[in-house]
Design a protein around this motif. Structure first.
Motif, mmCIF file in Angstrom:
data_model
loop_
_atom_site.group_PDB
_atom_site.id
_atom_site.type_symbol
_atom_site.label_atom_id
_atom_site.label_comp_id
_atom_site.label_asym_id
_atom_site.label_seq_id
_atom_site.Cartn_x
_atom_site.Cartn_y
_atom_site.Cartn_z
ATOM 1 N N THR A 44 1.573 -13.813 -4.283
ATOM 2 C CA THR A 44 2.451 -13.601 -3.129
ATOM 3 C C THR A 44 2.382 -12.130 -2.742
ATOM 4 O OG1 THR A 44 4.671 -13.997 -2.253
ATOM 5 C CG2 THR A 44 4.526 -13.234 -4.531
ATOM 6 N N ASP A 45 2.268 -11.855 -1.437
ATOM 7 C CA ASP A 45 1.770 -10.548 -1.014
ATOM 8 C C ASP A 45 2.549 -10.003 0.182
ATOM 9 O OD1 ASP A 45 0.094 -8.333 -0.568
ATOM 10 O OD2 ASP A 45 -1.717 -9.477 -0.983
ATOM 11 N N PRO A 46 2.933 -8.706 0.153
ATOM 12 C CA PRO A 46 3.536 -8.096 1.331
ATOM 13 C C PRO A 46 2.508 -7.608 2.346
ATOM 14 C CG PRO A 46 3.482 -6.499 -0.436
ATOM 15 C CD PRO A 46 2.907 -7.781 -0.999
ATOM 16 N N LYS A 47 1.213 -7.883 2.097
ATOM 17 C CA LYS A 47 0.123 -7.429 2.966
ATOM 18 C C LYS A 47 -0.645 -8.637 3.496
ATOM 19 C CE LYS A 47 -1.915 -5.269 -0.393
ATOM 20 N NZ LYS A 47 -1.033 -5.809 -1.442
ATOM 21 N N ASN A 48 -1.494 -8.373 4.484
ATOM 22 C CA ASN A 48 -2.341 -9.426 5.047
ATOM 23 C C ASN A 48 -3.814 -9.237 4.735
ATOM 24 O OD1 ASN A 48 -0.293 -10.979 6.384
ATOM 25 N ND2 ASN A 48 -0.135 -9.328 7.888
ATOM 26 N N GLU A 49 -4.163 -8.157 4.057
ATOM 27 C CA GLU A 49 -5.554 -7.889 3.707
ATOM 28 C C GLU A 49 -5.580 -6.942 2.527
ATOM 29 O OE1 GLU A 49 -8.384 -8.752 3.022
ATOM 30 O OE2 GLU A 49 -9.288 -9.025 5.018
ATOM 31 N N PHE A 50 -6.741 -6.862 1.866
ATOM 32 C CA PHE A 50 -6.898 -5.959 0.733
ATOM 33 C C PHE A 50 -8.365 -5.569 0.617
ATOM 34 C CE2 PHE A 50 -7.149 -10.338 -0.769
ATOM 35 C CZ PHE A 50 -8.274 -10.367 -1.573
ATOM 36 N N ASN A 68 0.846 -1.204 0.000
ATOM 37 C CA ASN A 68 0.000 0.000 0.000
ATOM 38 C C ASN A 68 0.871 1.240 0.000
ATOM 39 O OD1 ASN A 68 -2.522 -1.341 0.107
ATOM 40 N ND2 ASN A 68 -2.276 -1.685 2.297
ATOM 41 N N PRO A 69 0.358 2.365 -0.568
ATOM 42 C CA PRO A 69 -0.864 2.484 -1.363
ATOM 43 C C PRO A 69 -0.569 2.231 -2.837
ATOM 44 C CG PRO A 69 0.056 4.660 -0.982
ATOM 45 C CD PRO A 69 0.977 3.693 -0.298
ATOM 46 N N TYR A 70 -1.598 1.853 -3.592
ATOM 47 C CA TYR A 70 -1.406 1.577 -5.007
ATOM 48 C C TYR A 70 -2.721 1.770 -5.743
ATOM 49 C CZ TYR A 70 -3.458 -2.982 -3.838
ATOM 50 O OH TYR A 70 -4.300 -3.973 -3.385
ATOM 51 N N ARG A 71 -2.613 1.915 -7.049
ATOM 52 C CA ARG A 71 -3.805 2.123 -7.877
ATOM 53 C C ARG A 71 -4.653 0.860 -7.910
ATOM 54 N NH1 ARG A 71 -2.883 3.370 -14.127
ATOM 55 N NH2 ARG A 71 -3.102 5.566 -13.529
ATOM 56 N N CYS A 72 -5.953 1.050 -7.755
ATOM 57 C CA CYS A 72 -6.968 -0.001 -7.863
ATOM 58 C C CYS A 72 -6.765 -1.093 -6.817
ATOM 59 C CB CYS A 72 -6.990 -0.610 -9.265
ATOM 60 S SG CYS A 72 -8.399 -1.716 -9.522
ATOM 61 N N PRO A 73 -7.198 -0.834 -5.585
ATOM 62 C CA PRO A 73 -6.947 -1.770 -4.485
ATOM 63 C C PRO A 73 -7.381 -3.217 -4.721
ATOM 64 C CG PRO A 73 -7.700 0.328 -3.627
ATOM 65 C CD PRO A 73 -7.830 0.420 -5.120
#
Length: 441
Positions: free
Chosen positions: A216-222, A185-190
């Motif tokens: 594969t994700d550096p976050k735990n939610e979106f 985060n943050p980025y275009r089009c969540p």
């Protein structure tokens, strides 16, 4: 439950979010707009609609706009690349916007003049900058623009990389793996990376049924997380993690691994590097080999925002929420993805709202009237499949001088029937058309 009338009313609410003044003809001035995406185009259109005597010029380096919203549908063959193309003809011919195909390269903020690559100079009373995003390819070790254009495309700014990614998916071996590296985060089009994974999985069900999608994700939610995971569960055999089941409707329990695997940060999903020669990504969990790698890199405000001194150390542009005027450069307003306007998301819907708020504010400023308190609405539409749609709605207003989330009680799409998800997909496609018309036509 939500009726079609209520749904379409919310889809069009952006047009009502910023009611423009009836006596706008009292305002005069000259406005230059940098960037002809949703933010810039919507601003120019609504400014000319409500105050046609104001001179509005858009400077945009591409003669045709290629819309990012909905572009992942190219990957599953739902639409063609040509379907993403949007013309500026209506802005020119219907609304009288002066559309200049050129590149803004210089700003004299004291004299209020923009210079373009061709050497032309454009004086302004107010400057509006809506440059979208810049992809930070080098933030992932081993990644670069060259790698993105040849081996592991991003396609987050639609164009040749989108077409390359489509072709790679189409030509992938049977039983192959499609790997998405999601951004921080943050980025275009969540919801975008997760929608993209779902649409590729749907394509695989038909053409590569033993294939696999890994995110594969550096976050735990979106954003749209519960809705998307429910779609994955129903359509692609995804088992929702135990700690994310709270508040979910009845889920299917699949005995075998599904077609989609989402590796969260907490599970070691943070990406560390990419080796495009070996076609593998290193994460905190270990190495993941894939046949097609789609990297969605970190982002910051579009290059011209940095060039014009509009960004702070975050890489985004701080703005006054009442007018979207830059906090760093006077008489310059920043719209869309580049603006730092949290909790408003970086979405086309939000950019459309912001453009209308800014148009209203600038008309009032030109006319010497007070700027009124704004409000906004955003809807993140997403698909878990061509016929499985949903949305997350946000309403925003001013609280203690800052943009704040406002409650929206009684609305959700999570626990609804499959028939309503199919209907939501129909509405999503209708919104795509009406939204593009509202911004450009």
């Amino acid at each position: 439950m939500i009726s079609r009338r209520d749904f379409l009313g919310m889809a069009l609410a952006a047009g009502a979010a910023s009611l423009l003044p009836l006596n706008a003809h009292a305002a005069t001035g000259k406005v230059v707009v940098i960037g002809g995406g949703v933010g810039g185009a919507t601003f120019a259109k609504y400014m000319k609609m409500k105050a046609p005597q104001i001179e509005v010029t858009i400077i945009e380096q591409n003669p045709i706009y290629i819309r990012p919203y909905g572009s992942s549908e190219v990957l599953n063959g739902h639409i063609d690349m040509s379907d993403l193309e949007v013309s500026y003809d209506a802005l020119r011919n219907k609304y009288g916007v002066n559309v200049i195909i050129d590149k803004a390269v210089g700003l004299d903020a004291d004299k209020r003049i923009v210079t373009t690559a061709s050497g032309a100079k454009f004086p302004y009373d107010r400057l509006v900058v809506s440059p979208g995003i810049e992809l930070l390819y080098d933030r992932l070790e081993g990644y670069s623009r060259e790698v993105a254009e040849t081996k592991a495309p991003s396609g987050w700014i639609p164009g040749s990389q989108t077409a390359l990614l489509r072709d790679q998916i189409k030509n992938m071996r049977q039983g192959g793996t499609f790997l998405i590296v999601a951004p921080p985060n943050p980025y275009r089009c969540p919801p975008g990376p997760y929608e993209r994974g779902a649409l590729v999985a749907e394509w695989m069900q038909k053409y590569n049924p033993t294939g696999k999608v890994i995110i594969t994700d550096p976050k735990n939610e979106f954003v749209t997380g519960p809705d998307m995971r429910l779609g994955w569960n129903r359509m692609y055999g995804y088992n929702v993690p135990e700690d994310l089941k709270s508040g979910m409707p009845t889920l299917k329990q699949h005995n075998e691994a599904g077609m989609i695997d989402w590796i969260r940060e907490v599970d070691g999903g943070r990406p560390l590097s990419i080796d495009a020669t070996k076609m593998q990504v290193e994460t905190e969990q270990g190495f993941i080999k894939a046949d097609v790698i789609n990297v969605v890199p970190p982002m910051k405000a579009g290059k011209v925002a940095t060039l014009f001194g509009l960004t702070d150390k975050s890489g985004w542009c701080p703005v006054d929420p009442y007018t979207f005027e830059s906090k760093l450069v006077a008489n310059v307003h920043v719209l869309g993805d580049s603006a730092s306007a949290s909790p408003l998301p970086k979405s086309g819907f939000a950019a459309n709202n912001e453009a209308k708020v800014a148009a209203y504010a600038i008309i009032n400023l030109f006319a010497g009237r007070p700027v009124e308190e704004p409000s906004w609405e955003n809807t993140c539409y997403a698909l878990a499949g061509k016929d499985y749609g949903f949305m997350v709605i946000g309403v925003y207003g001013m609280r203690d001088g800052k943009i704040a989330n406002l409650p929206r009680p009684g609305f959700q799409t999570l626990d609804v029937s499959d028939a309503k998800h199919r209907l939501a997909a129909v509405y999503q496609q209708a919104w795509m058309k009406s939204f593009t018309e509202d911004s450009f036509a």
